[in-house]
Design a protein around this motif. Structure first.
Motif, PDB file in Angstrom:
ATOM      1  N   UNK A 180       0.832  -1.211   0.000  1.00  0.00           N
ATOM      2  CA  UNK A 180       0.000   0.000   0.000  1.00  0.00           C
ATOM      3  C   UNK A 180       0.862   1.254   0.000  1.00  0.00           C
ATOM      4  N   UNK A 181       1.947   1.225   0.765  1.00  0.00           N
ATOM      5  CA  UNK A 181       2.844   2.377   0.810  1.00  0.00           C
ATOM      6  C   UNK A 181       3.497   2.618  -0.553  1.00  0.00           C
ATOM      7  N   UNK A 182       3.879   1.551  -1.216  1.00  0.00           N
ATOM      8  CA  UNK A 182       4.478   1.677  -2.541  1.00  0.00           C
ATOM      9  C   UNK A 182       3.474   2.241  -3.538  1.00  0.00           C
ATOM     10  N   UNK A 183       2.230   1.805  -3.429  1.00  0.00           N
ATOM     11  CA  UNK A 183       1.191   2.336  -4.310  1.00  0.00           C
ATOM     12  C   UNK A 183       0.984   3.830  -4.084  1.00  0.00           C
ATOM     13  N   UNK A 184       1.001   4.246  -2.815  1.00  0.00           N
ATOM     14  CA  UNK A 184       0.834   5.678  -2.528  1.00  0.00           C
ATOM     15  C   UNK A 184       2.018   6.487  -3.034  1.00  0.00           C
ATOM     16  N   UNK A 185       3.214   5.913  -2.947  1.00  0.00           N
ATOM     17  CA  UNK A 185       4.414   6.615  -3.412  1.00  0.00           C
ATOM     18  C   UNK A 185       4.344   6.891  -4.913  1.00  0.00           C
ATOM     19  N   UNK A 186       3.805   5.941  -5.657  1.00  0.00           N
ATOM     20  CA  UNK A 186       3.690   6.090  -7.113  1.00  0.00           C
ATOM     21  C   UNK A 186       2.219   6.234  -7.518  1.00  0.00           C
ATOM     22  N   UNK A 187       1.479   7.002  -6.736  1.00  0.00           N
ATOM     23  CA  UNK A 187       0.031   7.130  -6.951  1.00  0.00           C
ATOM     24  C   UNK A 187      -0.303   7.630  -8.350  1.00  0.00           C
ATOM     25  N   UNK A 190       0.304   4.827 -10.903  1.00  0.00           N
ATOM     26  CA  UNK A 190      -0.702   3.777 -10.749  1.00  0.00           C
ATOM     27  C   UNK A 190      -2.051   4.248 -11.283  1.00  0.00           C
ATOM     28  N   UNK A 191      -2.398   5.496 -11.041  1.00  0.00           N
ATOM     29  CA  UNK A 191      -3.672   6.032 -11.545  1.00  0.00           C
ATOM     30  C   UNK A 191      -3.692   6.047 -13.070  1.00  0.00           C
ATOM     31  N   UNK A 192      -2.597   6.481 -13.690  1.00  0.00           N
ATOM     32  CA  UNK A 192      -2.544   6.488 -15.159  1.00  0.00           C
ATOM     33  C   UNK A 192      -2.658   5.070 -15.716  1.00  0.00           C
ATOM     34  N   UNK A 193      -2.022   4.125 -15.046  1.00  0.00           N
ATOM     35  CA  UNK A 193      -2.158   2.727 -15.468  1.00  0.00           C
ATOM     36  C   UNK A 193      -3.601   2.272 -15.299  1.00  0.00           C
ATOM     37  N   UNK A 194      -4.257   2.725 -14.229  1.00  0.00           N
ATOM     38  CA  UNK A 194      -5.665   2.402 -14.027  1.00  0.00           C
ATOM     39  C   UNK A 194      -6.546   2.960 -15.134  1.00  0.00           C
TER      40      UNK A 194
END
Length: 231
Positions: A180-187, A190-194
């Motif tokens: 979860x911390x890694x996801x927040x770091x590269x939010x 990750x959002x663009x990939x989403x």
């Protein structure tokens, strides 16, 4: 990085290595949809028609045929709405199989990930089911709001799908809190990939493969992100 991950995932969808997962997902999805069709059809015949006859006594005989046609249309519309959620919850059960294939074929020299525990995998499948249902409900509600409906569909689905699938891929290698911390770091990444996954979800028929595509894409993205930082 995101486009590379998307291309790599798309190239795997119809590969021989993916065939087993694809066939299992497709077969179980079709069985579930057939069961849904006959279940709703039986329910309509058991409840709706007797209720209508009681409410409007003396209906002519041709009304039964008309009712059957209307029921068929309603069923078809219902099927169109449930295809994506049903596929989501079934494919969610095979995400570890997808990740394992990608890791074994594209990263043979890296240590393999650990399968997510069965109970957690089921929770992820249910969460993805909820994400798809929520995204589609919001999209349907916002169809009446010109100018923001399409944007809202992509923003909501992009955020939710990106978050869930990235954390899934990361948890094969990290504790949940670290994932979860890694996801927040590269939010942002990750959002663009989403958003890419949301675009895939928006294409009829092709969207049946969304969970498989998303899982494969996020495995690649997690590998790329992990290469940028220690651990």
């Amino acid at each position: 990085m995101i486009l590379d991950a998307a291309r790599a995932a798309a190239s795997r969808l119809f590969s021989p290595e993916f065939r087993s997962v694809f066939l299992k997902t497709l077969g179980l999805t079709l069985l579930a949809l057939v069961a849904f069709w006959f279940g709703i059809e039986s329910l309509l015949g058991w409840l709706a028609w007797p209720w209508l006859q009681t409410l409007l006594p003396g209906l002519p005989s041709w009304a039964g045929w008309l009712g059957a046609i209307v029921a068929g249309i309603v069923l078809a519309m219902g099927m169109a709405l449930v295809v994506a959620p049903v596929t989501a919850i079934i494919a969610g059960l095979f995400l570890d199989d997808v990740a394992e294939v990608v890791e074994r074929t594209d990263y043979p020299d890296d240590p393999p990930g650990r399968p997510v525990p069965a109970l957690h995998s089921l929770v992820l499948a249910i969460k993805f089911f909820g994400v798809v249902v929520l995204g589609n409900i919001i999209a349907l509600l916002l169809l009446l709001v010109p100018g923001i409906n399409i944007a809202a569909f992509f923003i909501v689905n992009g955020y939710l799908l990106g978050r869930e699938f990235f954390e899934f891929a990361a948890m094969r290698f990290r504790p949940e809190a670290e994932a979860k911390a890694l996801r927040r770091k590269y939010a942002g990444t990750v959002f663009l990939a989403g958003l890419v996954i949301a675009a895939f979800l928006a294409v009829p028929v092709v969207n049946l493969l969304t969970p498989l595509f998303a899982a494969a894409m996020m495995v690649h993205l997690h590998k790329a992100v992990s290469a940028r930082r220690p651990g």
